[in-house]
Scaffold this motif. Sequence first.
Motif, PDB file in Angstrom:
ATOM      1  N   ASN A   1     -44.153  62.863   6.230  1.00 49.12           N
ATOM      2  CA  ASN A   1     -43.817  61.948   7.313  1.00 49.12           C
ATOM      3  C   ASN A   1     -43.490  62.663   8.621  1.00 49.12           C
ATOM      4  O   ASN A   1     -43.251  62.014   9.640  1.00 49.12           O
ATOM      5  N   MET A   2     -43.465  63.988   8.607  1.00 50.81           N
ATOM      6  CA  MET A   2     -42.999  64.716   9.779  1.00 50.81           C
ATOM      7  C   MET A   2     -43.881  64.499  10.998  1.00 50.81           C
ATOM      8  O   MET A   2     -43.401  64.310  12.117  1.00 50.81           O
ATOM      9  N   ALA A   3     -45.199  64.490  10.817  1.00 41.58           N
ATOM     10  CA  ALA A   3     -46.101  64.272  11.948  1.00 41.58           C
ATOM     11  C   ALA A   3     -45.887  62.886  12.541  1.00 41.58           C
ATOM     12  O   ALA A   3     -45.840  62.714  13.767  1.00 41.58           O
ATOM     13  N   ALA A   4     -45.721  61.902  11.664  1.00 40.30           N
ATOM     14  CA  ALA A   4     -45.488  60.537  12.138  1.00 40.30           C
ATOM     15  C   ALA A   4     -44.150  60.431  12.857  1.00 40.30           C
ATOM     16  O   ALA A   4     -44.022  59.711  13.852  1.00 40.30           O
ATOM     17  N   PHE A   5     -43.140  61.170  12.361  1.00 39.44           N
ATOM     18  CA  PHE A   5     -41.819  61.153  12.983  1.00 39.44           C
ATOM     19  C   PHE A   5     -41.874  61.715  14.401  1.00 39.44           C
ATOM     20  O   PHE A   5     -41.316  61.149  15.336  1.00 39.44           O
TER      21      PHE A   5
ATOM     22  N   SER B   1     -37.565  58.015  28.917  1.00 35.94           N
ATOM     23  CA  SER B   1     -36.461  58.260  29.843  1.00 35.94           C
ATOM     24  C   SER B   1     -36.741  59.395  30.812  1.00 35.94           C
ATOM     25  O   SER B   1     -36.105  59.489  31.859  1.00 35.94           O
ATOM     26  N   ASP B   2     -37.669  60.297  30.450  1.00 41.00           N
ATOM     27  CA  ASP B   2     -37.934  61.480  31.266  1.00 41.00           C
ATOM     28  C   ASP B   2     -36.667  62.298  31.493  1.00 41.00           C
ATOM     29  O   ASP B   2     -36.474  62.901  32.539  1.00 41.00           O
ATOM     30  N   ASP B   3     -35.784  62.281  30.490  1.00 40.26           N
ATOM     31  CA  ASP B   3     -34.517  63.009  30.558  1.00 40.26           C
ATOM     32  C   ASP B   3     -34.740  64.423  30.029  1.00 40.26           C
ATOM     33  O   ASP B   3     -35.039  64.614  28.851  1.00 40.26           O
ATOM     34  N   LYS B   4     -34.581  65.422  30.882  1.00 38.85           N
ATOM     35  CA  LYS B   4     -34.867  66.802  30.494  1.00 38.85           C
ATOM     36  C   LYS B   4     -33.921  67.301  29.395  1.00 38.85           C
ATOM     37  O   LYS B   4     -34.342  68.052  28.505  1.00 38.85           O
ATOM     38  N   ASP B   5     -32.651  66.912  29.482  1.00 40.35           N
ATOM     39  CA  ASP B   5     -31.692  67.343  28.458  1.00 40.35           C
ATOM     40  C   ASP B   5     -32.053  66.743  27.099  1.00 40.35           C
ATOM     41  O   ASP B   5     -31.981  67.408  26.071  1.00 40.35           O
ATOM     42  N   LYS B   6     -32.452  65.479  27.123  1.00 41.44           N
ATOM     43  CA  LYS B   6     -32.829  64.805  25.881  1.00 41.44           C
ATOM     44  C   LYS B   6     -34.067  65.450  25.284  1.00 41.44           C
ATOM     45  O   LYS B   6     -34.138  65.697  24.075  1.00 41.44           O
ATOM     46  N   MET B   7     -35.046  65.745  26.104  1.00 37.76           N
ATOM     47  CA  MET B   7     -36.275  66.342  25.600  1.00 37.76           C
ATOM     48  C   MET B   7     -36.044  67.772  25.108  1.00 37.76           C
ATOM     49  O   MET B   7     -36.697  68.221  24.168  1.00 37.76           O
ATOM     50  N   ALA B   8     -35.098  68.476  25.725  1.00 39.00           N
ATOM     51  CA  ALA B   8     -34.748  69.818  25.250  1.00 39.00           C
ATOM     52  C   ALA B   8     -34.135  69.736  23.852  1.00 39.00           C
ATOM     53  O   ALA B   8     -34.395  70.583  22.990  1.00 39.00           O
ATOM     54  N   MET B   9     -33.333  68.700  23.627  1.00 35.63           N
ATOM     55  CA  MET B   9     -32.751  68.483  22.307  1.00 35.63           C
ATOM     56  C   MET B   9     -33.842  68.200  21.288  1.00 35.63           C
ATOM     57  O   MET B   9     -33.865  68.771  20.197  1.00 35.63           O
TER      58      MET B   9
ATOM     59  N   LEU C   1     -36.952  68.648  16.421  1.00 33.43           N
ATOM     60  CA  LEU C   1     -38.085  68.195  15.625  1.00 33.43           C
ATOM     61  C   LEU C   1     -38.634  69.244  14.666  1.00 33.43           C
ATOM     62  O   LEU C   1     -38.886  68.936  13.497  1.00 33.43           O
ATOM     63  N   PRO C   2     -38.829  70.486  15.106  1.00 31.51           N
ATOM     64  CA  PRO C   2     -39.359  71.480  14.161  1.00 31.51           C
ATOM     65  C   PRO C   2     -38.390  71.839  13.034  1.00 31.51           C
ATOM     66  O   PRO C   2     -38.776  72.455  12.053  1.00 31.51           O
ATOM     67  N   LYS C   3     -37.126  71.453  13.203  1.00 34.41           N
ATOM     68  CA  LYS C   3     -36.096  71.875  12.253  1.00 34.41           C
ATOM     69  C   LYS C   3     -35.708  70.793  11.247  1.00 34.41           C
ATOM     70  O   LYS C   3     -34.755  70.981  10.482  1.00 34.41           O
TER      71      LYS C   3
ATOM     72  N   LEU D   1     -31.862  71.117   6.920  1.00 37.98           N
ATOM     73  CA  LEU D   1     -31.243  70.528   5.742  1.00 37.98           C
ATOM     74  C   LEU D   1     -31.105  71.533   4.605  1.00 37.98           C
ATOM     75  O   LEU D   1     -30.361  71.304   3.658  1.00 37.98           O
ATOM     76  N   MET D   2     -31.810  72.641   4.698  1.00 36.81           N
ATOM     77  CA  MET D   2     -31.780  73.631   3.633  1.00 36.81           C
ATOM     78  C   MET D   2     -30.926  74.849   3.955  1.00 36.81           C
ATOM     79  O   MET D   2     -30.392  75.492   3.060  1.00 36.81           O
ATOM     80  N   GLU D   3     -30.783  75.152   5.245  1.00 35.38           N
ATOM     81  CA  GLU D   3     -30.188  76.424   5.640  1.00 35.38           C
ATOM     82  C   GLU D   3     -28.782  76.646   5.101  1.00 35.38           C
ATOM     83  O   GLU D   3     -28.443  77.740   4.685  1.00 35.38           O
ATOM     84  N   SER D   4     -27.956  75.615   5.134  1.00 37.90           N
ATOM     85  CA  SER D   4     -26.571  75.806   4.698  1.00 37.90           C
ATOM     86  C   SER D   4     -26.458  75.831   3.183  1.00 37.90           C
ATOM     87  O   SER D   4     -25.435  76.241   2.641  1.00 37.90           O
ATOM     88  N   GLY D   5     -27.501  75.377   2.497  1.00 35.50           N
ATOM     89  CA  GLY D   5     -27.462  75.341   1.040  1.00 35.50           C
ATOM     90  C   GLY D   5     -26.615  74.211   0.496  1.00 35.50           C
ATOM     91  O   GLY D   5     -26.297  74.171  -0.690  1.00 35.50           O
ATOM     92  N   LEU D   6     -26.243  73.241   1.369  1.00 34.80           N
ATOM     93  CA  LEU D   6     -25.409  72.120   0.950  1.00 34.80           C
ATOM     94  C   LEU D   6     -25.926  70.841   1.592  1.00 34.80           C
ATOM     95  O   LEU D   6     -25.950  70.710   2.815  1.00 34.80           O
ATOM     96  N   LEU D   7     -26.350  69.915   0.760  1.00 32.76           N
ATOM     97  CA  LEU D   7     -26.859  68.634   1.233  1.00 32.76           C
ATOM     98  C   LEU D   7     -26.019  67.519   0.621  1.00 32.76           C
ATOM     99  O   LEU D   7     -25.734  67.531  -0.580  1.00 32.76           O
ATOM    100  N   ILE D   8     -25.621  66.563   1.456  1.00 27.28           N
ATOM    101  CA  ILE D   8     -24.821  65.430   0.999  1.00 27.28           C
ATOM    102  C   ILE D   8     -25.600  64.153   1.289  1.00 27.28           C
ATOM    103  O   ILE D   8     -26.088  63.953   2.400  1.00 27.28           O
ATOM    104  N   ILE D   9     -25.710  63.289   0.283  1.00 32.74           N
ATOM    105  CA  ILE D   9     -26.363  61.996   0.484  1.00 32.74           C
ATOM    106  C   ILE D   9     -25.296  60.925   0.294  1.00 32.74           C
ATOM    107  O   ILE D   9     -24.854  60.670  -0.828  1.00 32.74           O
TER     108      ILE D   9
END
Length: 208
Positions: free
Chosen positions: A66-70, A80-88, A93-95, A100-108
């Motif tokens: 689903n990542m491409a669709a997301f 919005s053409d908001d530069k700060d928002k687009m920087a975020m 998006l690539p992450k 979700l894996m880096e910390s080794g702890l996932l909570i649902i």
Amino acid sequence: MEFYEVLEKRHTYRDFSDREVSDEILKRVIGTAFKAPTNDHLRQFEFVVVRGRENIAKVIAPLAKNMAAFKKLVAEVDESDDKDKMAMFADALPKQQKMLMESGLLIIPFFRQLTCPLLKPTEQSSLNYFASAWCALENMLLAATYEGLGAVFHIPVRDEAEQIKQIVHAPEGYEFLCLLTIGYPAENAFLPKQKVINTEERIHLNVW
């Protein structure tokens, strides 16, 4: 930390170190969820905790297709053409899987949905269980900040929620809010620029 200092320090982190969060801290953070206001007074929350990158990878497998669709969805809805928002977004998006894996702890975080289907409310009060669960999650985010942790969540899109519920064997009648990771931030963690809001401009006396 003082309460308002915790609020100031709460940020979304998407880069984590490999330092493990102890069970003791994890229980304290999750415990704060049961201190939040809840519409039915029953606090019917349940938490699936997944440790270890291999185990997490199995749970979040539905995210990959689903990542491409997301990414396309985010690009389409943002006008919005908001530069700060687009920087975020450029950082976020690539992450979506990596974070979700880096910390080794996932909570649902699961909650009991007792009335109408979650995504088909008949009136505003139909969302009371959903709203209560988010109040609980906010407590957890603030508690994580107090403990020196960072946090980030991924809200499921398309069929991710149903697939993940099957993977973790969630019982009927329960929904989950998001996939939540808490962990110790990496030293070079990217922090998006926060918007400064003039509170007085957002307060309307008696009428708008």
